[in-house]
Design a protein around this motif. Structure first.
Motif, PDB file in Angstrom:
ATOM      1  N   MET A 139      24.960   8.075 -29.561  1.00  0.00           N
ATOM      2  CA  MET A 139      25.910   7.425 -28.643  1.00  0.00           C
ATOM      3  C   MET A 139      25.814   5.920 -28.807  1.00  0.00           C
ATOM      4  O   MET A 139      25.016   5.408 -29.578  1.00  0.00           O
ATOM      5  N   GLY A 140      26.651   5.193 -28.043  1.00  0.00           N
ATOM      6  CA  GLY A 140      26.635   3.738 -28.084  1.00  0.00           C
ATOM      7  C   GLY A 140      28.036   3.165 -28.227  1.00  0.00           C
ATOM      8  O   GLY A 140      29.050   3.872 -28.145  1.00  0.00           O
ATOM      9  N   ASP A 141      28.090   1.851 -28.478  1.00  0.00           N
ATOM     10  CA  ASP A 141      29.381   1.163 -28.549  1.00  0.00           C
ATOM     11  C   ASP A 141      30.216   1.584 -29.756  1.00  0.00           C
ATOM     12  O   ASP A 141      31.432   1.381 -29.760  1.00  0.00           O
ATOM     13  N   ASP A 142      29.582   2.155 -30.767  1.00  0.00           N
ATOM     14  CA  ASP A 142      30.326   2.569 -31.965  1.00  0.00           C
ATOM     15  C   ASP A 142      30.986   3.927 -31.796  1.00  0.00           C
ATOM     16  O   ASP A 142      31.652   4.407 -32.725  1.00  0.00           O
ATOM     17  N   PHE A 143      30.821   4.552 -30.638  1.00  0.00           N
ATOM     18  CA  PHE A 143      31.353   5.893 -30.412  1.00  0.00           C
ATOM     19  C   PHE A 143      32.088   5.918 -29.064  1.00  0.00           C
ATOM     20  O   PHE A 143      31.804   5.116 -28.185  1.00  0.00           O
ATOM     21  N   PRO A 144      33.037   6.844 -28.897  1.00  0.00           N
ATOM     22  CA  PRO A 144      33.728   6.943 -27.603  1.00  0.00           C
ATOM     23  C   PRO A 144      32.728   7.205 -26.470  1.00  0.00           C
ATOM     24  O   PRO A 144      31.699   7.854 -26.665  1.00  0.00           O
ATOM     25  N   PHE A 145      33.078   6.746 -25.289  1.00  0.00           N
ATOM     26  CA  PHE A 145      32.163   6.884 -24.156  1.00  0.00           C
ATOM     27  C   PHE A 145      31.895   8.349 -23.826  1.00  0.00           C
ATOM     28  O   PHE A 145      30.789   8.712 -23.408  1.00  0.00           O
ATOM     29  N   ARG A 146      32.876   9.209 -24.017  1.00  0.00           N
ATOM     30  CA  ARG A 146      32.718  10.621 -23.666  1.00  0.00           C
ATOM     31  C   ARG A 146      31.675  11.319 -24.535  1.00  0.00           C
ATOM     32  O   ARG A 146      31.272  12.450 -24.238  1.00  0.00           O
ATOM     33  N   GLN A 147      31.222  10.672 -25.605  1.00  0.00           N
ATOM     34  CA  GLN A 147      30.221  11.279 -26.479  1.00  0.00           C
ATOM     35  C   GLN A 147      28.831  11.249 -25.848  1.00  0.00           C
ATOM     36  O   GLN A 147      27.918  11.920 -26.336  1.00  0.00           O
ATOM     37  N   ARG A 148      28.662  10.496 -24.789  1.00  0.00           N
ATOM     38  CA  ARG A 148      27.360  10.459 -24.130  1.00  0.00           C
ATOM     39  C   ARG A 148      27.091  11.787 -23.407  1.00  0.00           C
ATOM     40  O   ARG A 148      27.999  12.381 -22.825  1.00  0.00           O
ATOM     41  N   ASP A 149      25.831  12.197 -23.417  1.00  0.00           N
ATOM     42  CA  ASP A 149      25.466  13.424 -22.713  1.00  0.00           C
ATOM     43  C   ASP A 149      25.557  13.243 -21.205  1.00  0.00           C
ATOM     44  O   ASP A 149      25.898  14.174 -20.472  1.00  0.00           O
ATOM     45  N   PRO A 259      36.005   2.444 -29.249  1.00  0.00           N
ATOM     46  CA  PRO A 259      34.678   2.195 -29.837  1.00  0.00           C
ATOM     47  C   PRO A 259      34.649   0.845 -30.566  1.00  0.00           C
ATOM     48  O   PRO A 259      35.591   0.461 -31.242  1.00  0.00           O
ATOM     49  N   GLY A 260      33.576   0.141 -30.407  1.00  0.00           N
ATOM     50  CA  GLY A 260      33.413  -1.155 -31.065  1.00  0.00           C
ATOM     51  C   GLY A 260      33.818  -2.325 -30.203  1.00  0.00           C
ATOM     52  O   GLY A 260      33.253  -3.407 -30.322  1.00  0.00           O
ATOM     53  N   PHE A 261      34.810  -2.126 -29.322  1.00  0.00           N
ATOM     54  CA  PHE A 261      35.260  -3.242 -28.492  1.00  0.00           C
ATOM     55  C   PHE A 261      34.199  -3.661 -27.491  1.00  0.00           C
ATOM     56  O   PHE A 261      34.071  -4.840 -27.167  1.00  0.00           O
ATOM     57  N   ASN A 262      33.412  -2.695 -27.009  1.00  0.00           N
ATOM     58  CA  ASN A 262      32.414  -3.011 -25.989  1.00  0.00           C
ATOM     59  C   ASN A 262      31.351  -3.973 -26.496  1.00  0.00           C
ATOM     60  O   ASN A 262      30.765  -4.733 -25.726  1.00  0.00           O
ATOM     61  N   SER A 263      31.094  -3.968 -27.809  1.00  0.00           N
ATOM     62  CA  SER A 263      30.067  -4.859 -28.359  1.00  0.00           C
ATOM     63  C   SER A 263      30.587  -6.271 -28.607  1.00  0.00           C
ATOM     64  O   SER A 263      29.807  -7.216 -28.696  1.00  0.00           O
ATOM     65  N   THR A 264      31.907  -6.427 -28.727  1.00  0.00           N
ATOM     66  CA  THR A 264      32.482  -7.755 -28.991  1.00  0.00           C
ATOM     67  C   THR A 264      33.170  -8.360 -27.768  1.00  0.00           C
ATOM     68  O   THR A 264      33.380  -9.568 -27.728  1.00  0.00           O
ATOM     69  N   CYS A 265      33.498  -7.520 -26.784  1.00  0.00           N
ATOM     70  CA  CYS A 265      34.292  -8.025 -25.655  1.00  0.00           C
ATOM     71  C   CYS A 265      33.553  -9.119 -24.900  1.00  0.00           C
ATOM     72  O   CYS A 265      34.177 -10.051 -24.386  1.00  0.00           O
TER      73      CYS A 265
END
Length: 640
Positions: A139-149, A259-265
């Motif tokens: 999981m993480g910023d490189d993946f959609p949020f729904r991928q989290r457990d 995905p990815g926007f959360n790390s740069t926003c």
């Protein structure tokens, strides 16, 4: 030759070693570099910080090879108590390891929380006492949020330990070329649910307050359409988005599928905030007017900050060395930005003595101080505590409240100025209307005198001459005398027609202003004055109607009449144009000019000035020995 230890010596060595091991265990220190202490979960356990039990290993290869890491000895991992929980930007990935043992008489339900919502890639692993491996999703910023457990704003991993059970936990984290804050907690699930519910509620209330301020600022900016309010609205909006993303709500609710926007926003929002607060400072402090040199420096800083936009969008495509250089350059620009605003506010206060400038500086410094405390934790220069975690929230809120207070004072001052100006304008319009009425009364009096002294006298003369012919009985009347009488009657008829045309209103629903002006010019040229008139109409498709059209039409008649009577001109130019959003009607002649101060008291120019005032415009007079130009200038909206 064989050397043997005496039995007594061996016994002493064993006793000393055992004693040292017990002392180290009592002090919660590792027995040696080859071992990691096991975190014991007792019956009253609620919460433990990762810095107290976690150990970290930095891997240069960005391959998620858990089996390789699992085979590493404990000595490869360094305690977070020594390394700290903040790591500088690097190309390495992080592996955290710790051992757990449940000393409670019953099974324990635990949660491992990584209190850092912005990490590129992250995964948890657990190895139980028999060697069975369980793992979370990647999981993480490189993946959609729904991928989290666990769909939570922070990263969570559930750990279940049976009574007396043991487990080893591994955590993989990758934060590409950025500072890594390893703020990690192990919590009892019930304790977590209770504290997280309270924390989430308070953060949601805080986010709601920021959103309300932002919405209010945006509505106010749209209604007032003032630059200062626009900059404040932009600042509030993106400060809210930055803090919401920092709290983890942004990826959870606003952009979960990006995905990815959360790390740069965070960086993009920060740039927009800096640009907005810089523009606000330049406008509020009025640096362009009172500190022109400082204003140019601030403007250059704005362009430098804006130049980071394209880089931040593609920063993951650059080499680590480039990112390292750009990060240092960004720190320098940020420092210059802070110093620029501080110096500008202080100089503006010294120049004007306005205490609001110091209040603005105080709010800015409060937010800056809170941000600096957070950055000190990021750089590992201070321990994590309540102030470092949540001080930035209070700092921005205080700054927004200070700016709102200053804007309130500014709006109140502007309202009072506008109210005073509106009252003055209203009084001026009343005066202009009175002057126009007085001018019309004088004009009617003049027409009455001309009718009395002109048409009436001519008609009386004609009647007397006809009476003499009748009394004397001179029949037939000589032809020359009849011709003279006929000419006098024609002149009287012409005068009456001119008077009726002057008094009759023109209907601009049936004719355009351009056509009406052409008729006036035709009448002037048709006379015996020999005046050459040039007409220029360059007002686009606009066709003035109502009072504006009547004002231009009457002004044209009066100005041309003045030229005929007083100017001794041979050429006249009449023009109606649009310049800078204003209508401009002008009459220029090549006559002998006039004394402006003396002539402006006349009926014609007084009426022209009154009309200009009622149209929210002005009258402009230029007079010289080579001619004069009289203009009526009023805004385009006056035709509405």
């Amino acid at each position: 030759m064989t050397f043997t230890w005496p039995s007594a010596t061996i016994l002493v060595f064993v006793k000393k070693t055992a004693l040292a091991a017990l002392l180290l265990a009592a002090l919660h220190l590792p027995v040696g570099l080859w071992a990691i202490d096991t975190l014991a979960i007792g019956p009253g356990f609620e919460r433990a910080e990762g810095q107290d039990f976690g150990h970290v290993f930095l891997e240069k290869i960005h391959e998620l090879d858990f089996e390789k890491i699992r085979q590493l000895s404990d000595s490869a991992f360094l305690p977070l108590a020594e390394t700290g929980i903040s790591f500088p930007p690097s190309q390495e990935v992080y592996w955290v390891k710790f051992h757990l043992r449940n000393d409670s008489p019953e099974a324990r339900d635990l949660l491992l929380e990584l209190h850092n919502p912005r990490i590129n890639q992250l995964q948890f692993f657990m190895v139980d006492e028999v060697g069975i491996v369980t793992q979370s999703s990647l999981m993480g910023d490189d993946f959609p949020f729904r991928q989290r457990d666990n769909l939570h704003r922070n990263f969570l991993y559930p750990i279940e330990l049976a009574a007396g059970g043991r487990a080893t936990i591994f955590l993989f984290a990758d934060k590409y070329s950025e500072n890594m804050l390893m703020r990690m907690y192990l919590l009892d699930r019930e304790y977590f649910n209770e504290t997280d519910r309270t924390e989430t509620f308070l953060l949601a209330v805080y986010a709601g307050i920021l959103a309300s301020i932002s919405l209010f600022a945006m509505v106010l900016a749209l209604m007032a359409r003032r630059h200062l309010l626009t900059y404040f609205a932009i600042y509030c909006l993106f400060a809210t988005l930055l803090l919401v993303s920092w709290m983890g709500f942004g990826f959870r609710y606003l952009w979960p599928g990006w995905p990815g926007f959360n790390s740069t926003c965070g960086y993009l929002f920060t740039i927009i905030i800096c640009l907005a607060i810089m523009a606000f400072a330049r406008t509020f402090l009025d640096t362009r007017k009172i500190l022109p040199k400082t204003d140019r420096v601030l403007q250059v800083l704005q362009w430098l900050i804006a130049a980071f936009f394209p880089y931040l969008i593609f920063y993951r495509q650059f080499a680590h060395s480039v990112n390292h250089v750009m990060a240092n350059l960004g720190h320098l620009v940020e420092l210059a930005f802070v110093l620029g605003i501080v110096v500008a506010a202080f100089l503006a206060y010294r120049k004007t003595g306005n205490s609001d400038h110091l209040l603005f500086l105080g709010g800015f410094l409060f937010a800056l101080l809170a941000t600096m405390v957070y950055l000190l934790e990021m750089l590992g220069l201070t321990d994590s505590n309540f102030i470092t975690q949540y001080g930035i929230l209070f700092g921005f809120l205080v700054d927004m409240m200070v700016l709102m207070f200053l804007l309130g004072k500014e709006m109140r001052r502007t309202f009072l100025e506008n109210h005073t100006l509106a009252r003055s304008l209203s009084e001026l319009k009343v005066e202009a209307a009175n002057a126009l009425v007085a001018g019309q009364q004088e004009e009617r009096h003049r027409l009455s005198m001309e009718l009395h002294d002109g048409v009436s006298l001519r008609l009386a003369s004609i009647r007397m001459r006809l009476s003499k012919f009748v009394e004397k009985g001179n029949y037939p009347v000589p032809a020359l005398k009849l011709i003279t009488l006929s000419e006098d009657v024609r002149k009287v008829s012409t005068d009456i027609r001119n008077f009726t045309h002057s008094l009759a209103p023109i209907d601009f629903e049936e004719t355009t202003l351009a056509e009406a002006l052409e008729d006036v010019i035709y009448d002037v040229e048709a006379g015996d004055s020999g005046l050459e008139v040039t007409f220029t109409y360059d007002a686009g498709e606009e066709n003035l109607k109502g009072f504006a059209a009547h004002a231009v039409y009457q002004s044209a008649k009066e100005l041309l009449a003045n030229v005929l009577k007083h100017a001794d001109a041979t050429k006249v130019t009449v023009g109606l144009t649009i310049e800078n959003g204003n209508f401009k009607f002008s009459v220029a002649d090549d006559g002998k000019g006039f004394q402006k101060d003396a002539t402006i008291k006349g009926i014609g120019l007084r009426n022209l000035g009154a009309r200009a005032t009622l149209l929210n415009g002005k009258m402009d007079i230029i007079s010289a020995e080579t001619g004069s130009v009289v203009s009526l200038i009023f805004p385009q909206k006056a035709m509405e």
